[in-house]
Design a protein around this motif. Structure first.
Motif, short mmCIF file in Angstrom:
data_model
loop_
_atom_site.label_atom_id
_atom_site.label_comp_id
_atom_site.label_asym_id
_atom_site.label_seq_id
_atom_site.Cartn_x
_atom_site.Cartn_y
_atom_site.Cartn_z
N ALA A 222 44.78 0.03 123.67
CA ALA A 222 45.84 -0.83 124.17
C ALA A 222 47.17 -0.11 124.32
O ALA A 222 48.13 -0.65 124.81
N GLY A 223 47.28 1.14 123.89
CA GLY A 223 48.53 1.87 124.00
C GLY A 223 48.39 3.26 123.46
O GLY A 223 47.38 3.62 122.84
N ALA A 224 49.45 4.05 123.67
CA ALA A 224 49.43 5.45 123.23
C ALA A 224 49.37 5.56 121.73
O ALA A 224 48.85 6.51 121.17
N GLY A 350 62.85 11.02 127.52
CA GLY A 350 62.43 10.84 126.14
C GLY A 350 60.97 10.45 126.05
O GLY A 350 60.42 9.83 126.97
N ARG A 351 60.35 10.79 124.95
CA ARG A 351 58.91 10.57 124.80
C ARG A 351 58.54 9.10 124.81
O ARG A 351 57.58 8.68 125.46
N GLN A 352 59.32 8.28 124.11
CA GLN A 352 58.98 6.86 124.04
C GLN A 352 59.07 6.19 125.40
O GLN A 352 58.25 5.33 125.74
N ASP A 355 56.06 7.21 127.53
CA ASP A 355 54.87 6.53 127.03
C ASP A 355 54.87 5.06 127.42
O ASP A 355 53.82 4.47 127.65
N ALA A 356 56.07 4.45 127.48
CA ALA A 356 56.15 3.04 127.89
C ALA A 356 55.69 2.86 129.32
O ALA A 356 55.02 1.88 129.66
N GLN A 371 53.07 8.85 137.87
CA GLN A 371 53.56 8.68 136.51
C GLN A 371 52.64 9.40 135.53
O GLN A 371 51.42 9.41 135.68
N SER A 372 53.24 9.96 134.49
CA SER A 372 52.48 10.69 133.49
C SER A 372 51.73 9.75 132.57
O SER A 372 52.07 8.56 132.44
#
Length: 408
Positions: A222-224, A350-352, A355-356, A371-372
């Motif tokens: 469900a997420g990173a 930024g990483r967060q 990731d979002a 998008q990454s």
């Protein structure tokens, strides 16, 4: 007139002192003065409201006492000036409020390297083009060109042609209407000769992959944050294991060379990704690898060490693995470049934040490519599963690493 003003000031002072006394009593109650009972929640709320009033009445009382000691007219002028100044300050603050709110409310960040048009396309997916005039022209061209290609090939291989006798000895028995087939190409010959085995392997893959997915339905990603660094996506667990067996069956002991070349590209991506000259390193490595594969014809253990010559006896079904490795090379470049762009975006947003973007559900095709992915998705296990994904390993098609992982 001065006496009346002084009398009014005395009355105001008495009134203010009375307010101060009431405020002091309230504060004594909060502080636990034994003269007052313990405050209730409502009384405590009222006391908090009295704090600004207490400070205000204290300031007014001080100003009144000062006014009695000075000339009444001067005091009136000073108070009027103070009131005007306060009114001016409040007006200026009200005018600056919208500007301050505009400065603090920044627009949502966008990924670097995209134009305004591409950002709009990322936010609102475009409508399907299958019913447009352009695609209708493609349909007409397909209905004309493809049948003509089939007919041309049929005529070119007809025994009625004068040239047929010159290449008849190169043909093999076919399976359709007594027609002969051409198996002189090594790659095509390997594929056609092992077509039943490949078909059985693909059928087994589809069935077993469905069973494993159903068994792992409770652990959907469900997420990173649920995919720690270095781990593999749940949807790629079985494809990764099956692909490893598939590559070993195809290439035999040469799978060692494939793994070594893939690890070299992975190490290069993780080491220099994000640097300005990183793309040149990736392409140089992979192009040099292709030339080396062709020059050494897929490499041999016997050339490296005489004691390892026995490993060359089992090269798998597809002995010339280097012939089809160009597709794998393109996937290796895709992973390296996608990771390189991920590092650049992480430095900017930024990483967060990156990731979002990555965990946003139901992203369109264009957005999945641009998008990454989440930082944890660029793991060695996911990389290997992407390179050797069985349905796409031999003949493609090619999709980017970001797009591949987003669909898993």
């Amino acid at each position: 007139m001065f006496e009346d003003a002084a009398s009014n000031n005395d009355k105001n002072s008495n009134r203010n002192n009375s307010s101060i006394i009431n405020g002091d009593q309230a504060f004594s109650a909060v502080g636990g003065n034994p003269k007052h009972p313990a405050p209730s929640e409502q009384h405590f709320s009222q006391t908090l409201l009295l704090q600004p009033l207490h400070r205000q009445t204290t300031e007014i009382s001080t100003a009144t006492a000062t006014a009695r000691d000075s000339d009444s007219d001067s005091t009136a002028l000073d108070m009027s000036a103070v009131s005007k100044q306060q009114h001016t300050d409040q007006t200026a603050a009200a005018q600056r409020a919208p500007e301050a709110m505009a400065e603090t409310s920044s627009p949502p960040p966008v990924l670097p390297g995209t134009t305004g048009a591409s950002r709009r396309a990322m936010r609102t997916p475009s409508a399907s083009l299958f019913g447009t005039l352009e695609f209708k022209m493609y349909y007409v061209a397909y209905l004309i060109v493809v049948p003509n290609m089939v007919y041309t090939m049929y005529r070119a291989s007809s025994p009625a042609r004068d040239e047929y006798a010159e290449y008849k000895h190169e043909l093999s028995d076919g399976w359709m209407f007594g027609r002969m087939i051409d198996l002189t190409d090594g790659q095509w010959h390997t594929f056609r000769s092992n077509l039943p085995a490949f078909a059985g392997a693909m059928a087994a893959y589809v069935v077993l992959n469905g069973v494993v997915k159903a068994a792992m339905a409770g652990s959907k990603r469900a997420g990173a944050g649920r995919n720690p660094a270095g781990s593999i996506l749940p949807a790629l667990v079985f494809p990764c294991l099956f692909a490893t067996c598939f590559v070993v069956a195809l290439s035999g002991t040469s799978a060692v060379f494939i793994l070594a070349l893939a690890l070299g590209n992975y190490a290069a991506a993780k080491t220099v990704g994000g640097r300005r000259w990183a793309p040149a390193v990736f392409w140089t490595y992979n192009m040099a690898m292709l030339f080396a594969n062709e020059h050494y014809r897929g490499y041999e253990f016997g050339r490296m060490a005489a004691g390892l010559a026995w490993l060359d006896e089992w090269r798998g079904i597809l002995r010339r693995w280097d012939v089809t490795f160009n597709l794998t090379m393109l996937r290796m470049v895709s992973f390296a470049m996608d990771y390189h762009w991920r590092v650049l975006q992480e430095r900017t947003l930024g990483r967060q934040q990156v990731d979002a973007f990555a965990v946003k559900p139901q992203r369109p095709e264009k957005q999945r490519i641009e998008q990454s992915c989440a930082a944890a998705d660029y793991s060695l296990a996911n990389y290997w599963a992407y390179l050797t994904y069985p349905p796409l390993y031999l003949t493609g098609p090619i999709i980017t690493f970001n797009n591949f992982v987003s669909q898993m």
